[in-house]
Motif scaffolding. Structure first.
Motif, mmCIF file in Angstrom:
data_model
loop_
_atom_site.group_PDB
_atom_site.id
_atom_site.type_symbol
_atom_site.label_atom_id
_atom_site.label_comp_id
_atom_site.label_asym_id
_atom_site.label_seq_id
_atom_site.Cartn_x
_atom_site.Cartn_y
_atom_site.Cartn_z
ATOM 1 N N PRO A 275 90.826 12.987 72.792
ATOM 2 C CA PRO A 275 90.908 13.944 73.908
ATOM 3 C C PRO A 275 90.813 13.273 75.282
ATOM 4 C CG PRO A 275 89.186 14.525 72.315
ATOM 5 C CD PRO A 275 89.573 13.104 72.067
ATOM 6 N N PHE A 276 90.579 11.954 75.315
ATOM 7 C CA PHE A 276 90.427 11.222 76.579
ATOM 8 C C PHE A 276 89.313 11.837 77.437
ATOM 9 C CE2 PHE A 276 94.875 10.805 75.240
ATOM 10 C CZ PHE A 276 94.920 9.430 75.052
ATOM 11 N N ASP A 277 88.166 12.071 76.820
ATOM 12 C CA ASP A 277 87.016 12.653 77.505
ATOM 13 C C ASP A 277 85.787 11.810 77.182
ATOM 14 O OD1 ASP A 277 84.589 14.522 77.742
ATOM 15 O OD2 ASP A 277 86.182 15.691 78.690
ATOM 16 N N ALA A 278 84.925 11.597 78.169
ATOM 17 C CA ALA A 278 83.756 10.744 77.978
ATOM 18 C C ALA A 278 82.527 11.503 77.522
ATOM 19 C CB ALA A 278 83.455 10.009 79.286
ATOM 20 N N TYR A 279 82.605 12.846 77.385
ATOM 21 C CA TYR A 279 81.406 13.649 77.139
ATOM 22 C C TYR A 279 81.368 14.279 75.742
ATOM 23 C CZ TYR A 279 80.481 13.150 82.093
ATOM 24 O OH TYR A 279 80.223 12.640 83.331
ATOM 25 N N LEU A 280 82.161 13.775 74.795
ATOM 26 C CA LEU A 280 82.116 14.333 73.449
ATOM 27 C C LEU A 280 80.762 14.082 72.791
ATOM 28 C CD1 LEU A 280 85.628 13.296 72.079
ATOM 29 C CD2 LEU A 280 84.996 15.354 73.347
ATOM 30 N N ASP A 281 80.081 13.009 73.172
ATOM 31 C CA ASP A 281 78.773 12.691 72.599
ATOM 32 C C ASP A 281 77.634 13.022 73.556
ATOM 33 O OD1 ASP A 281 79.177 10.753 74.498
ATOM 34 O OD2 ASP A 281 78.905 9.036 73.153
ATOM 35 N N GLY A 282 77.932 13.762 74.644
ATOM 36 C CA GLY A 282 76.880 14.198 75.555
ATOM 37 C C GLY A 282 76.380 13.142 76.510
ATOM 38 N N TYR A 283 76.947 11.939 76.492
ATOM 39 C CA TYR A 283 76.476 10.870 77.369
ATOM 40 C C TYR A 283 77.679 10.010 77.728
ATOM 41 C CZ TYR A 283 73.674 6.949 79.087
ATOM 42 O OH TYR A 283 73.119 5.960 79.859
ATOM 43 N N ALA A 284 78.002 9.941 79.003
ATOM 44 C CA ALA A 284 79.222 9.257 79.418
ATOM 45 C C ALA A 284 79.065 7.763 79.539
ATOM 46 C CB ALA A 284 79.709 9.822 80.755
ATOM 47 N N GLY A 285 77.855 7.275 79.552
ATOM 48 C CA GLY A 285 77.658 5.850 79.735
ATOM 49 C C GLY A 285 77.661 5.496 81.206
ATOM 50 N N PRO A 286 77.317 4.283 81.535
ATOM 51 C CA PRO A 286 77.274 3.854 82.944
ATOM 52 C C PRO A 286 78.631 4.054 83.618
ATOM 53 C CG PRO A 286 76.221 2.233 81.534
ATOM 54 C CD PRO A 286 76.877 3.214 80.621
ATOM 55 N N GLY A 287 78.667 4.811 84.684
ATOM 56 C CA GLY A 287 79.899 5.044 85.423
ATOM 57 C C GLY A 287 80.775 6.109 84.815
ATOM 58 N N GLY A 288 80.464 6.589 83.625
ATOM 59 C CA GLY A 288 81.258 7.640 82.982
ATOM 60 C C GLY A 288 82.664 7.227 82.601
ATOM 61 N N SER A 289 82.897 5.934 82.377
ATOM 62 C CA SER A 289 84.261 5.463 82.124
ATOM 63 C C SER A 289 84.624 5.409 80.656
ATOM 64 C CB SER A 289 84.434 4.063 82.725
ATOM 65 O OG SER A 289 83.503 3.162 82.143
ATOM 66 N N THR A 290 83.664 5.466 79.747
ATOM 67 C CA THR A 290 83.948 5.360 78.310
ATOM 68 C C THR A 290 84.625 6.627 77.811
ATOM 69 O OG1 THR A 290 81.994 3.983 78.035
ATOM 70 C CG2 THR A 290 82.948 4.940 76.047
ATOM 71 N N LYS A 291 85.728 6.455 77.088
ATOM 72 C CA LYS A 291 86.455 7.590 76.528
ATOM 73 C C LYS A 291 86.133 7.692 75.037
ATOM 74 C CE LYS A 291 88.384 8.364 80.473
ATOM 75 N NZ LYS A 291 87.892 9.466 81.321
ATOM 76 N N ASP A 292 85.650 8.858 74.618
ATOM 77 C CA ASP A 292 85.275 9.073 73.223
ATOM 78 C C ASP A 292 86.475 9.581 72.421
ATOM 79 O OD1 ASP A 292 82.764 8.503 74.220
ATOM 80 O OD2 ASP A 292 82.190 10.625 74.360
ATOM 81 N N PHE A 293 86.409 9.428 71.106
ATOM 82 C CA PHE A 293 87.438 10.005 70.234
ATOM 83 C C PHE A 293 86.820 10.385 68.888
ATOM 84 C CE2 PHE A 293 87.716 5.406 69.533
ATOM 85 C CZ PHE A 293 87.700 5.314 68.151
ATOM 86 N N PHE A 294 87.506 11.319 68.187
ATOM 87 C CA PHE A 294 87.079 11.765 66.861
ATOM 88 C C PHE A 294 87.733 10.902 65.784
ATOM 89 C CE2 PHE A 294 86.916 15.746 69.360
ATOM 90 C CZ PHE A 294 85.579 16.074 69.176
ATOM 91 N N SER A 295 86.967 10.566 64.760
ATOM 92 C CA SER A 295 87.484 9.893 63.565
ATOM 93 C C SER A 295 87.195 10.776 62.362
ATOM 94 C CB SER A 295 86.821 8.524 63.398
ATOM 95 O OG SER A 295 87.231 7.919 62.175
ATOM 96 N N TYR A 296 88.258 11.070 61.592
ATOM 97 C CA TYR A 296 88.119 12.011 60.471
ATOM 98 C C TYR A 296 88.724 11.390 59.220
ATOM 99 C CZ TYR A 296 88.581 16.461 57.862
ATOM 100 O OH TYR A 296 88.504 17.468 56.925
ATOM 101 N N THR A 297 87.882 11.082 58.237
ATOM 102 C CA THR A 297 88.323 10.567 56.937
ATOM 103 C C THR A 297 88.182 11.698 55.925
ATOM 104 O OG1 THR A 297 87.555 8.356 57.509
ATOM 105 C CG2 THR A 297 87.992 8.793 55.183
ATOM 106 N N SER A 298 89.303 12.162 55.392
ATOM 107 C CA SER A 298 89.270 13.383 54.575
ATOM 108 C C SER A 298 89.901 13.166 53.209
ATOM 109 C CB SER A 298 90.012 14.519 55.292
ATOM 110 O OG SER A 298 91.358 14.166 55.529
ATOM 111 N N VAL A 299 89.410 13.952 52.260
ATOM 112 C CA VAL A 299 90.058 14.120 50.957
ATOM 113 C C VAL A 299 90.821 15.436 51.022
ATOM 114 C CG1 VAL A 299 89.710 14.447 48.485
ATOM 115 C CG2 VAL A 299 88.266 12.841 49.756
ATOM 116 N N ARG A 300 92.091 15.420 50.541
ATOM 117 C CA ARG A 300 92.959 16.577 50.722
ATOM 118 C C ARG A 300 93.483 17.041 49.361
ATOM 119 N NH1 ARG A 300 93.851 16.196 56.302
ATOM 120 N NH2 ARG A 300 95.325 17.944 56.234
ATOM 121 N N LEU A 301 93.363 18.344 49.109
ATOM 122 C CA LEU A 301 93.893 18.967 47.900
ATOM 123 C C LEU A 301 95.100 19.795 48.326
ATOM 124 C CD1 LEU A 301 90.563 20.170 46.266
ATOM 125 C CD2 LEU A 301 91.713 17.961 46.005
#
Length: 515
Positions: A275-301
């Motif tokens: 999502p190119f957002d630094a607040y997915l984990d509630g903490y942007a880090g120093p300067g708020g420059s870190t971009k968070d992302f989701f990782s999803y490992t799934s089993v699919r039926l």
């Protein structure tokens, strides 16, 4: 955490590979000549193909794939993640044998817990870390619980269904990319039961990681009562008003599916949503420059939906080369030219099987291409001036004409009768019936006898080798057949015929003048 995640992924793939090895998969239901699976809007192309006006069949109707998925969900960001989970439902449709589209909903809960004191994100009264930071000289220990609702539309490219050495894939590797609209609710555990911030002064953050984790676990109540800091779009959805992030995101991923049957397959997939957002984990880090992302490992039926009598499997499970190769092996639709085989002498028997490749033009031959010799006198019919020479008149001269000796019984025949030359009648195998060809021969004999009413005829049959069972009977029946034809069909008096059987192998009945 990453090592555990990949260990789980490897174990799941090994289990699925084993299950697919025991799968009983029936052959593909796809047949390019089957028009019952072609929609009406593409029937014109199918008809052109069937009638050899086009080289390409129409794309058949294919089944939809309904999928249910669940697995490990993580946020990669500034705060270290702990195991979260996600799950949802998907619907996929083939655009062709390689490309397909998949619409998907995924709901997830993600968690994280840092184990080091960090500078607080100062924001006045709206900062959820303000209370705890005030107790610790502006220091906090970030943590979070993120709930997400995500709707995605992904383009999928199959990598392993077009195969040159197998008819149908049992394993399908693919990559994907697409768009996601995510509603993200991020909450943090910043306050204790008394509504005050946590006092981390009693924790030795320089000690062992396990000791730090245990101390934080005993201190925090895990109620995640506070809204995390956020930037950008917010909507009033979620447990806390004005806390839901509405974000556009880019999807990238890869996966593998194992076919269990023509209706069911099991898959493993790794998907990254950014999502190119630094607040997915509630903490942007120093300067708020870190971009968070989701990782999803799934089993699919995954289940294929549709009537198998009107639809084929999803096209990513069908090798489009299968039909082309089957046509090469066993043509059903291919237009094959009439084979042209060499026949140098033009007798109708190809050179490959012709035992006499230089037969003169127009000469009658047998099935082996050898010139026919009807009377067996050694002179082929195309040279024989006496086409049917009686066996007792052989050997013959170069023109196939024999010299017939006077029979013992007829040496005193009148000169007029003695000069007559009568042919032999041939029989095939053990037949006693006069053939159509031999009827023509006997018709000429009848004409001769009518012109010479004073002449009688000696009819001689051959009883076979001495002692051969049934030979005399066969010979007698053949003699009777010849006399019956001349008497009944041609009107010659029976009293003019003299019957005789002699030893010797022959398929003929000989006729000779006698008085």
């Amino acid at each position: 955490m990453a090592s555990k995640k990949y260990l789980l992924l490897a174990g799941a793939m090994s289990l699925l590979a084993a299950s697919s090895g025991f799968a009983q998969v029936t052959p593909s239901s796809y047949d390019a000549l089957d028009s019952s699976k072609v929609p009406a809007k593409r029937m014109a192309q199918q008809n052109s193909f069937v009638n050899h006006q086009s080289n390409f069949p129409a794309k058949p109707r294919s089944m939809w794939e309904l999928g249910f998925h669940g697995g490990l969900h993580l946020i990669s960001g500034t705060v270290s993640p702990t195991p979260g989970f996600g799950g949802g439902i998907s619907l996929r449709k083939a655009l062709g044998h390689t490309f397909s589209l998949r619409a998907e909903y995924t709901g997830s809960f993600d968690y994280g817990q840092d184990i080091k004191l960090k500078p607080s994100q100062r924001g006045g009264g709206v900062n959820p870390w303000a209370a705890t930071a005030a107790k610790n000289n502006g220091m906090i220990v970030p943590n979070y619980k993120t709930a997400t609702h995500a709707l995605s539309l992904d383009a999928i490219v199959s990598l392993s269904n077009i195969m040159f050495y197998k008819a149908e894939p049992k394993v399908n590797w693919y990559v994907l990319a697409g768009y996601t609209l995510a509603m993200i609710d991020v909450d943090v555990d910043a306050l204790g039961a008394n509504g005050q911030g946590y006092d981390y002064s009693g924790i030795n953050f320089g000690g062992k990681r396990k000791d730090i984790k245990d101390a934080l676990k005993n201190l925090q109540d895990k109620k995640y009562e506070s809204n995390a800091p956020s930037q950008g779009n917010r909507i009033a959805i979620g447990r806390k008003d004005d806390n839901q992030l509405l974000r556009h995101a880019l999807d990238l991923g890869t996966g593998v599916a194992f076919k269990v049957s023509n209706r069911f397959n099991i898959g493993i997939e790794e998907k990254v949503t950014m999502p190119f957002d630094a607040y997915l984990d509630g903490y942007a880090g120093p300067g708020g420059s870190t971009k968070d992302f989701f990782s999803y490992t799934s089993v699919r039926l995954n289940f294929n939906l549709g009537n198998s009598s009107k639809r084929v499997q999803p096209l990513w499970w069908i090798n489009p080369l299968e039909y082309a190769y089957s046509e090469l092996s066993s043509p059903r639709h291919m237009k094959l030219p009439t084979p042209v085989l060499p026949d140098a002498d033009g007798d109708g028997v190809t050179d490959q099987f012709d035992r006499e490749p230089n037969t003169p033009a127009g000469a009658p031959v047998d099935v082996h291409g050898v010139a026919k010799d009807t009377d067996g006198d050694g002179v082929p019919d195309y040279k024989d001036k006496q086409l049917i020479t009686p066996t007792y008149c052989q050997p013959v001269d170069a023109d196939g004409v024999g010299k017939c000796p006077d029979p013992e019984c007829c040496k005193n025949v009148k000169p007029a009768c003695a000069s007559l030359v009568l042919p032999s009648v041939s029989f095939k195998g053990s037949s006693t019936k006069v053939s159509n060809d031999m009827e023509a021969v006997l018709s000429s004999v009848a004409n001769t006898l009518r012109s010479n009413p004073e002449c009688n005829v000696l009819v001689t049959g051959h009883a076979g080798a001495k002692g051969k069972k049934g030979g005399v009977d066969l010979s007698s029946r053949r003699v009777d057949a010849v006399i019956d034809y001349l008497a009944d069909k041609q009107g010659i008096d029976r009293g003019r015929f003299i019957k005789q059987n002699t030893p010797g192998e022959s398929g003929t009945v000989d006729l000779a003048p006698a008085n």
